[in-house]
Design a protein around this motif. Structure first.
Motif, PDB file in Angstrom:
ATOM      1  N   UNK A   1      -9.292 -28.413 -26.582  1.00 25.11           N
ATOM      2  CA  UNK A   1     -10.735 -28.484 -26.860  1.00 25.11           C
ATOM      3  C   UNK A   1     -11.371 -29.658 -26.120  1.00 25.11           C
ATOM      4  N   UNK A   2     -10.714 -30.809 -26.131  1.00 24.39           N
ATOM      5  CA  UNK A   2     -11.271 -31.986 -25.457  1.00 24.39           C
ATOM      6  C   UNK A   2     -11.366 -31.761 -23.945  1.00 24.39           C
ATOM      7  N   UNK A   3     -10.380 -31.088 -23.363  1.00 26.56           N
ATOM      8  CA  UNK A   3     -10.423 -30.817 -21.921  1.00 26.56           C
ATOM      9  C   UNK A   3     -11.488 -29.771 -21.591  1.00 26.56           C
ATOM     10  N   UNK A   4     -11.607 -28.784 -22.450  1.00 23.69           N
ATOM     11  CA  UNK A   4     -12.689 -27.801 -22.317  1.00 23.69           C
ATOM     12  C   UNK A   4     -14.047 -28.523 -22.356  1.00 23.69           C
ATOM     13  N   UNK A   5     -14.231 -29.384 -23.347  1.00 19.72           N
ATOM     14  CA  UNK A   5     -15.494 -30.115 -23.488  1.00 19.72           C
ATOM     15  C   UNK A   5     -15.763 -31.022 -22.299  1.00 19.72           C
ATOM     16  N   UNK A   6     -14.723 -31.648 -21.791  1.00 18.79           N
ATOM     17  CA  UNK A   6     -14.878 -32.536 -20.630  1.00 18.79           C
ATOM     18  C   UNK A   6     -15.360 -31.745 -19.413  1.00 18.79           C
ATOM     19  N   UNK A   7     -14.766 -30.581 -19.206  1.00 15.76           N
ATOM     20  CA  UNK A   7     -15.137 -29.778 -18.039  1.00 15.76           C
ATOM     21  C   UNK A   7     -16.551 -29.227 -18.182  1.00 15.76           C
ATOM     22  N   UNK A   8     -16.890 -28.821 -19.391  1.00 15.56           N
ATOM     23  CA  UNK A   8     -18.228 -28.293 -19.628  1.00 15.56           C
ATOM     24  C   UNK A   8     -19.277 -29.396 -19.469  1.00 15.56           C
ATOM     25  N   UNK A   9     -18.985 -30.579 -19.975  1.00 18.57           N
ATOM     26  CA  UNK A   9     -19.962 -31.660 -19.823  1.00 18.57           C
ATOM     27  C   UNK A   9     -20.059 -32.083 -18.357  1.00 18.57           C
ATOM     28  N   UNK A  10     -18.969 -31.973 -17.613  1.00 19.90           N
ATOM     29  CA  UNK A  10     -19.030 -32.250 -16.170  1.00 19.90           C
ATOM     30  C   UNK A  10     -19.998 -31.313 -15.466  1.00 19.90           C
ATOM     31  N   UNK A  11     -19.979 -30.054 -15.850  1.00 21.22           N
ATOM     32  CA  UNK A  11     -20.908 -29.086 -15.261  1.00 21.22           C
ATOM     33  C   UNK A  11     -22.353 -29.473 -15.589  1.00 21.22           C
ATOM     34  N   UNK A  12     -22.590 -29.877 -16.852  1.00 20.98           N
ATOM     35  CA  UNK A  12     -23.948 -30.289 -17.248  1.00 20.98           C
ATOM     36  C   UNK A  12     -24.389 -31.534 -16.479  1.00 20.98           C
ATOM     37  N   UNK A  13     -23.493 -32.503 -16.342  1.00 15.21           N
ATOM     38  CA  UNK A  13     -23.850 -33.751 -15.657  1.00 15.21           C
ATOM     39  C   UNK A  13     -24.116 -33.516 -14.174  1.00 15.21           C
ATOM     40  N   UNK A  14     -23.289 -32.699 -13.553  1.00 13.66           N
ATOM     41  CA  UNK A  14     -23.487 -32.420 -12.123  1.00 13.66           C
ATOM     42  C   UNK A  14     -24.751 -31.589 -11.913  1.00 13.66           C
ATOM     43  N   UNK A  15     -25.055 -30.708 -12.837  1.00 16.17           N
ATOM     44  CA  UNK A  15     -26.267 -29.876 -12.730  1.00 16.17           C
ATOM     45  C   UNK A  15     -27.539 -30.701 -12.959  1.00 16.17           C
TER      46      UNK A  15
ATOM     47  N   UNK B   1     -16.014 -34.092 -14.611  1.00 14.99           N
ATOM     48  CA  UNK B   1     -16.198 -34.186 -16.058  1.00 14.99           C
ATOM     49  C   UNK B   1     -14.956 -34.717 -16.752  1.00 14.99           C
ATOM     50  N   UNK B   2     -13.803 -34.263 -16.316  1.00 14.55           N
ATOM     51  CA  UNK B   2     -12.545 -34.753 -16.891  1.00 14.55           C
ATOM     52  C   UNK B   2     -12.398 -36.257 -16.619  1.00 14.55           C
ATOM     53  N   UNK B   3     -12.704 -36.682 -15.393  1.00 11.81           N
ATOM     54  CA  UNK B   3     -12.610 -38.113 -15.054  1.00 11.81           C
ATOM     55  C   UNK B   3     -13.593 -38.945 -15.874  1.00 11.81           C
TER      56      UNK B   3
ATOM     57  N   UNK C   1      -3.563 -38.793 -22.456  1.00  7.88           N
ATOM     58  CA  UNK C   1      -2.591 -38.007 -21.690  1.00  7.88           C
ATOM     59  C   UNK C   1      -2.148 -38.746 -20.434  1.00  7.88           C
ATOM     60  N   UNK C   2      -0.876 -38.589 -20.051  1.00  4.21           N
ATOM     61  CA  UNK C   2      -0.539 -39.095 -18.719  1.00  4.21           C
ATOM     62  C   UNK C   2      -1.106 -38.114 -17.686  1.00  4.21           C
ATOM     63  N   UNK C   3      -1.329 -38.634 -16.475  1.00  8.72           N
ATOM     64  CA  UNK C   3      -2.095 -37.854 -15.491  1.00  8.72           C
ATOM     65  C   UNK C   3      -1.449 -36.513 -15.174  1.00  8.72           C
ATOM     66  N   UNK C   4      -0.129 -36.466 -15.051  1.00  2.03           N
ATOM     67  CA  UNK C   4       0.503 -35.195 -14.677  1.00  2.03           C
ATOM     68  C   UNK C   4       0.396 -34.153 -15.788  1.00  2.03           C
ATOM     69  N   UNK C   5       0.482 -34.593 -17.047  1.00  2.00           N
ATOM     70  CA  UNK C   5       0.280 -33.665 -18.170  1.00  2.00           C
ATOM     71  C   UNK C   5      -1.147 -33.133 -18.158  1.00  2.00           C
ATOM     72  N   UNK C   6      -2.075 -34.051 -17.884  1.00  5.79           N
ATOM     73  CA  UNK C   6      -3.483 -33.674 -17.783  1.00  5.79           C
ATOM     74  C   UNK C   6      -3.692 -32.626 -16.692  1.00  5.79           C
ATOM     75  N   UNK C   7      -3.132 -32.879 -15.523  1.00  6.70           N
ATOM     76  CA  UNK C   7      -3.301 -31.942 -14.410  1.00  6.70           C
ATOM     77  C   UNK C   7      -2.688 -30.580 -14.757  1.00  6.70           C
ATOM     78  N   UNK C   8      -1.524 -30.603 -15.377  1.00  5.65           N
ATOM     79  CA  UNK C   8      -0.881 -29.339 -15.755  1.00  5.65           C
ATOM     80  C   UNK C   8      -1.750 -28.550 -16.735  1.00  5.65           C
ATOM     81  N   UNK C   9      -2.450 -29.264 -17.615  1.00  2.00           N
ATOM     82  CA  UNK C   9      -3.268 -28.585 -18.632  1.00  2.00           C
ATOM     83  C   UNK C   9      -4.544 -27.986 -18.051  1.00  2.00           C
TER      84      UNK C   9
END
Lengths: 208, 208
Positions: free
Chosen positions: B153-167, A162-164, A178-186
């Protein structure tokens, strides 16, 4: 058949398969997966239909081969898993996976157009699932302790993909910038909870 | 113009817009977004080109209207946010968002085909981003403390939408087979870390 002609035949077969896979990339991008039929793929590749079917039996197989050529899944996560199951495993997995998606010399990673093709249709998505998600998950969940390892790995993979997708296909600025390492840390602390369980792996740390 | 004829004109306009949006759903599904042009949408809707352009200026606007008609984004997350920023907020948001994706009377949620359309093309994905991801994120990040609220919030949303897309689109069995509440329970601890920060919100709990 002489040795030379057998080698020639094998090479011709590889070349024809490559042509068919390239035809897939061209037509799936131009016309869409759903709107392309196998006869058009054969024609675009300069093959007759029977010859093409003998190499790859149907449209789904052409997409499968295109995915395999684009994403080198075999052994991809091995370096991350080889270091053992520790608190840093989620970040190591994220680093390898997200690197696939970053633009290199090209303006965008070849995965971007590949996922556009594969997510546009139910059959194409099934092919994608088998060649990427399930293959990647299997490299990880076999290493994890716990009865729910398969579920935790699949949910970890879903969130990471989902992040990708939001970063590279949908393009939400707060994620793309975000740069990738900041993203991964978050995302690492949250992904650690999903992959390794709420309690983390205190007590098993260092055990590989 | 009399009152009656003004009302008639407004109704005719609404009906024609509906026809154009329905044409979008039909042709984007059958031909793909990229392969459909605006003139075909107008023709499918039984409108002449100038008339269609006056209602919705281009193909992207037709997709935007289709998304708005399918996903009722306005106020969607309000019930979750109205209860305040607490440790349960991520689960409440997940519950509302994932419910959109569950099949109801239909075999699959209308979001499934809509996302297949929207993820197949860069322009279509930009429309999707504006109408869903950014709109949903804005309902949440304004309520959260911290300078990095937008990113979290954007990273939360990305991860949640990833779950929806994979499901629902990709269909990884380990994710698709879970009932929704089990799924939410499994991802909530990790999502809480992403949305509320690693430290959680101890000390601010109860403050809304």
């Amino acid at each position: 058949m002489t040795v030379t002609s057998a080698v020639d035949a094998a090479e011709a077969r590889i070349e024809a398969t490559e042509a068919l896979v390239s035809a897939g990339r061209t037509l799936f991008t131009r016309k869409g997966y759903r709107q392309t039929d196998f006869a058009e793929l054969a024609e675009e590749a300069g093959l007759d239909l029977a010859q093409a079917r003998e190499l790859l039996p149907d449209k789904a197989a052409v997409l499968g081969a295109l995915i395999e050529r684009t994403v080198k899944v075999a052994g991809l996560l091995r370096p991350a898993v080889a270091e053992g199951v520790d608190e840093d495993l989620p970040a190591r997995l994220a680093r390898i996976y997200l690197a696939l998606w970053e633009p290199g010399e090209e303006e965008e990673s070849p995965l971007v157009e590949l996922y556009r093709i594969a997510l546009s249709d139910a059959e194409a998505s099934r092919v994608l699932r088998g060649r990427t998600a399930e293959a990647l998950n299997a490299m990880v969940d076999h290493e994890l302790p716990g009865e729910d390892a398969e579920i935790r790995t699949a949910l970890f993979g879903a969130q990471l993909s989902g992040v990708a997708l939001v970063r590279h296909l949908i393009g939400v600025r707060a994620v793309s910038a975000l740069d990738v390492e900041t993203l991964i840390a978050a995302i690492a602390p949250g992904l650690r909870r999903t992959l390794l369980g709420v309690e983390g792996i205190e007590g098993t740390e260092g055990a590989a």
